[in-house]
Motif scaffolding. Sequence first.
Motif, short mmCIF file in Angstrom:
data_model
loop_
_atom_site.label_atom_id
_atom_site.label_comp_id
_atom_site.label_asym_id
_atom_site.label_seq_id
_atom_site.Cartn_x
_atom_site.Cartn_y
_atom_site.Cartn_z
N ARG A 25 0.70 -1.23 0.01
CA ARG A 25 0.11 0.12 0.23
C ARG A 25 1.00 1.29 0.02
O ARG A 25 0.65 2.42 -0.57
CB ARG A 25 -0.95 0.13 1.38
CG ARG A 25 -1.99 1.07 1.23
CD ARG A 25 -2.90 0.89 2.44
NE ARG A 25 -2.54 1.92 3.49
CZ ARG A 25 -2.88 1.89 4.44
NH1 ARG A 25 -3.72 0.85 5.03
NH2 ARG A 25 -2.70 2.95 5.64
N ASP A 29 1.09 4.37 -2.73
CA ASP A 29 0.82 5.74 -2.68
C ASP A 29 1.98 6.57 -2.88
O ASP A 29 1.78 7.80 -3.48
CB ASP A 29 0.79 5.87 -0.76
CG ASP A 29 -0.41 5.17 -0.46
OD1 ASP A 29 -1.45 5.06 -1.24
OD2 ASP A 29 -0.65 5.03 0.66
N HIS A 32 1.98 7.25 -6.42
CA HIS A 32 0.76 8.25 -6.59
C HIS A 32 -0.34 7.20 -7.65
O HIS A 32 -0.85 7.58 -8.50
CB HIS A 32 1.03 9.44 -7.54
CG HIS A 32 1.98 10.26 -6.74
ND1 HIS A 32 1.89 10.93 -5.47
CD2 HIS A 32 3.45 10.50 -6.82
CE1 HIS A 32 2.77 11.40 -4.85
NE2 HIS A 32 3.86 11.40 -5.85
N THR A 34 -3.61 5.62 -7.39
CA THR A 34 -4.56 5.90 -6.48
C THR A 34 -5.76 5.07 -7.34
O THR A 34 -5.55 4.78 -8.44
CB THR A 34 -5.16 7.50 -6.63
OG1 THR A 34 -5.30 7.87 -7.84
CG2 THR A 34 -4.30 8.27 -5.90
N GLY A 35 -6.96 4.90 -6.67
CA GLY A 35 -8.15 4.08 -7.21
C GLY A 35 -7.89 2.58 -7.00
O GLY A 35 -7.23 2.25 -6.17
N ARG A 62 -9.86 0.55 -0.48
CA ARG A 62 -9.89 0.38 -2.05
C ARG A 62 -10.72 -0.74 -2.12
O ARG A 62 -10.95 -1.54 -1.23
CB ARG A 62 -8.42 0.23 -2.52
CG ARG A 62 -7.37 1.34 -2.19
CD ARG A 62 -6.41 1.27 -3.20
NE ARG A 62 -5.21 2.39 -2.92
CZ ARG A 62 -4.42 2.88 -3.92
NH1 ARG A 62 -4.51 2.59 -4.88
NH2 ARG A 62 -3.38 3.61 -3.38
N ASP A 90 -8.02 0.94 -12.38
CA ASP A 90 -7.10 2.12 -12.51
C ASP A 90 -5.58 1.76 -12.86
O ASP A 90 -5.12 2.58 -13.61
CB ASP A 90 -7.19 3.00 -11.37
CG ASP A 90 -8.49 3.69 -11.04
OD1 ASP A 90 -9.06 4.51 -11.85
OD2 ASP A 90 -9.25 3.26 -10.17
#
Length: 353
Positions: A25, A29, A32, A34-35, A62, A90
């Motif tokens: 995780r 992050d 970057h 996301t989703g 998520r 994503d």
Amino acid sequence: MFDKSSWIRLPRNVVIGHDVLGETRAVLDDVHLTGDPLVVTSPTPKEVAGDRIVAQLEDAGRSPAAVTVEEASFDAVERVIAAAEDHDADFLMGVGGGKAIDIAKMASDELDVALVSVPTAASHDGIVSGRASVPEGDTRHSVAAAPPLGVVADTEILADAPWELTTAGCADIISNYTAIKDWRLANRLKGVEYHEYAAALAEMTAELLVENADAVRPGLEESAWMVTKALVSSGVAMSIAGSSRPASGAEHLFSHQLDRLAPDGALHGHQVGVGAVLTEYLHTGQNGEWRAIRDALASLDAPTTAAELGIREETVVEALCTAHEIRERYTILGDGISEAAAIEAAERTGVIE
């Protein structure tokens, strides 16, 4: 006027070490992403790591989806693409060995979304490279694809993988020796573009593994650490070169031809290891470095003979004679070698009796 330019696409984050699967995780992050991802895996890696990743991301709020692939094929790539579109993923995460990661790599490239690689076996340098390999019939296709944006390599998981997969990864790295010699030869004789830095990185990686082969042992995280770093370096060398040249020469053509002639043969890494012994002999003769390659493979419990590969001796000879037909890539094999030359190389190196 100088107008040369080059794009080099490399992983942004490579995390290797004990229990780093728990940091997946944080890696997402940090780059970057996301989703929600689509986790692409296969049955055993799903139990070893895939389910843990899904649970970790669900705990973070998520909504990951997962798809399990049974075999490497273009149909599997299409199935992953369809699943990603259905779930509006994503980005993709390839969790497993060569099969799951290569399929996820090709699908992410087609979808133009990011990929994160989570290897569960140190069996090949595709965990970070911009290449993917998928069989079709009696042919194996190696295609360009975007390298992963991030890599999470947990040495506890990698050390627990079947030993033969780790030795295949080691042999794949050691084969860089002959791949670089073929690349230099193609540069001198055919004007093929040559990248000194990429070649030096790939060659250094092979040398490191040969010199430390006796320290690579089953079940040791330190060994998994060393092998995985070598695989990462080899993959990065290919990204810098913009081709597979730093890690793929005549020894890989030999392996691909074995796949055609003996579809149920040995692991890819083991085949290219034996191919490296043979092609090193063709490069340098009886007094060359083929013994060092053979001895390193033997120290790692990797095959060095046709019998250990489980492939008939005449098939090995035929593959060496016809490997040049696989693709238009100039190597020590040129436009083919005679059966007599192939037999001599195989007998001198002990690959056949």
